[in-house]
Design a protein around this motif. Sequence first.
Motif, PDB file in Angstrom:
ATOM      1  N   ARG A  64       0.817  -1.212   0.000  1.00  0.00           N
ATOM      2  CA  ARG A  64       0.000   0.000   0.000  1.00  0.00           C
ATOM      3  C   ARG A  64       0.856   1.270   0.000  1.00  0.00           C
ATOM      4  N   ALA A  65       2.100   1.155   0.428  1.00  0.00           N
ATOM      5  CA  ALA A  65       2.984   2.321   0.435  1.00  0.00           C
ATOM      6  C   ALA A  65       3.497   2.674  -0.955  1.00  0.00           C
ATOM      7  N   VAL A  66       3.404   1.742  -1.919  1.00  0.00           N
ATOM      8  CA  VAL A  66       3.985   1.997  -3.246  1.00  0.00           C
ATOM      9  C   VAL A  66       2.973   1.928  -4.384  1.00  0.00           C
ATOM     10  N   ARG A  67       1.749   1.500  -4.106  1.00  0.00           N
ATOM     11  CA  ARG A  67       0.706   1.446  -5.123  1.00  0.00           C
ATOM     12  C   ARG A  67      -0.638   1.844  -4.505  1.00  0.00           C
ATOM     13  N   PRO A  68      -1.562   2.384  -5.321  1.00  0.00           N
ATOM     14  CA  PRO A  68      -2.859   2.857  -4.799  1.00  0.00           C
ATOM     15  C   PRO A  68      -3.844   1.702  -4.609  1.00  0.00           C
ATOM     16  N   ILE A  69      -3.543   0.816  -3.654  1.00  0.00           N
ATOM     17  CA  ILE A  69      -4.363  -0.375  -3.452  1.00  0.00           C
ATOM     18  C   ILE A  69      -5.711   0.012  -2.834  1.00  0.00           C
ATOM     19  N   GLU A  70      -6.786  -0.359  -3.533  1.00  0.00           N
ATOM     20  CA  GLU A  70      -8.137  -0.069  -3.070  1.00  0.00           C
ATOM     21  C   GLU A  70      -8.862  -1.322  -2.571  1.00  0.00           C
ATOM     22  N   ARG A  71      -8.421  -2.491  -3.037  1.00  0.00           N
ATOM     23  CA  ARG A  71      -9.117  -3.740  -2.690  1.00  0.00           C
ATOM     24  C   ARG A  71      -8.082  -4.818  -2.418  1.00  0.00           C
ATOM     25  N   VAL A  72      -8.260  -5.534  -1.316  1.00  0.00           N
ATOM     26  CA  VAL A  72      -7.385  -6.646  -0.954  1.00  0.00           C
ATOM     27  C   VAL A  72      -8.238  -7.908  -0.862  1.00  0.00           C
ATOM     28  N   VAL A  73      -7.797  -8.964  -1.559  1.00  0.00           N
ATOM     29  CA  VAL A  73      -8.455 -10.265  -1.519  1.00  0.00           C
ATOM     30  C   VAL A  73      -7.471 -11.252  -0.911  1.00  0.00           C
ATOM     31  N   VAL A  74      -7.931 -12.042   0.042  1.00  0.00           N
ATOM     32  CA  VAL A  74      -7.028 -12.938   0.758  1.00  0.00           C
ATOM     33  C   VAL A  74      -7.556 -14.360   0.723  1.00  0.00           C
ATOM     34  N   TRP A  75      -6.624 -15.314   0.607  1.00  0.00           N
ATOM     35  CA  TRP A  75      -6.960 -16.734   0.699  1.00  0.00           C
ATOM     36  C   TRP A  75      -6.001 -17.407   1.663  1.00  0.00           C
ATOM     37  N   GLY A  76      -6.510 -18.328   2.450  1.00  0.00           N
ATOM     38  CA  GLY A  76      -5.688 -19.149   3.315  1.00  0.00           C
ATOM     39  C   GLY A  76      -6.256 -20.551   3.394  1.00  0.00           C
ATOM     40  N   ARG A  77      -5.449 -21.482   3.868  1.00  0.00           N
ATOM     41  CA  ARG A  77      -5.879 -22.884   3.929  1.00  0.00           C
ATOM     42  C   ARG A  77      -6.982 -23.120   4.960  1.00  0.00           C
ATOM     43  N   ASP A  78      -7.012 -22.286   5.991  1.00  0.00           N
ATOM     44  CA  ASP A  78      -8.023 -22.408   7.044  1.00  0.00           C
ATOM     45  C   ASP A  78      -9.086 -21.340   6.826  1.00  0.00           C
TER      46      ASP A  78
END
Length: 311
Positions: free
Chosen positions: A144-158
């Motif tokens: 987020r410090a280097v790009r204009p991130i507006e949406r974060v999608v996350v995946w994990g095994r649990d």
Amino acid sequence: MLLITQSEIERLLTSTDYIDLIEDAFAAYARGDTSPSRLAHLDSPPGEFHIKAAGLDGVVAVKIGACFYDRPATLGRPSIVGVIALFDAGNGEPLLFLESATVTRLRTAAATAVAVRHLALPDAATLAVLGTGAQAAAHITAIRAVRPIERVVVWGRDPAKTARFAGEHDAVAARTPGEAALEAAVVVTLTPSTSPHLGLADVRPGALVAAVGSDAPAKRELHDDLLGAATLVTDVTHQCAEVGELHHRPSTPVKAELGEIVIGVKAGRERADDIVVFDSTGTAVQDVAAAQALYTAALKNGTGRPLPLWD
């Protein structure tokens, strides 16, 4: 010799401080201004030890990191633990001793942010994070410090842990790695997987994929078809060939090391629809740069305490 603790490490430098100092370290490595980054790996079932060493600007750092993924269940402690020792390169005098997992978390996320700065599309606004550990949180902050991130999608095994992590970081939980990645202009893989879970069909044109989880010979996150179709950039090519994604597909041509792109002697992305893979195995040059900066900051701020090694 000076000793600094985990909480002192957290206070002495900000996450954005790490981005600039790690970028400078990659540049120094590309110019030949560091000693070679060395790596040793020791299996110790059910875990493993990583030993890394390098020199920069008159100092040498050696890191010993232990990775035991059953520690949370058996000891109630983090799965990765270790130490870094910093020495004067001219006379061997020990200078600093510190906990390494915090440094590793921050400098690894910073290295990915440097790759994003130089290789991701300028308007990249969606980030996919595969993994829900401490590295995942650090990567969200750094990117987020280097790009204009507006949406974060996350995946994990649990799924339950993924949902909690998503709620804590204003993110959306995905059901599969491909579902997360296909949305994103920047994809970061942060799992200890030993079988690939991300292929070419999971990644959209123009994406940057930072493959961070593969840092031991058995670990792997990317399928052959993704590596074969992408422009491959490494942190240190010889190390990626030993323990990174490149280790599993050694015929993959390497476009450049990240430091070569930072100093402008090689190009990275050439077209907007190029898929770029950054093979990030974590280098000792990053560790020595971070340890040196922490040592300087500790002296300036009067932080830490003497660690007498000899009576």
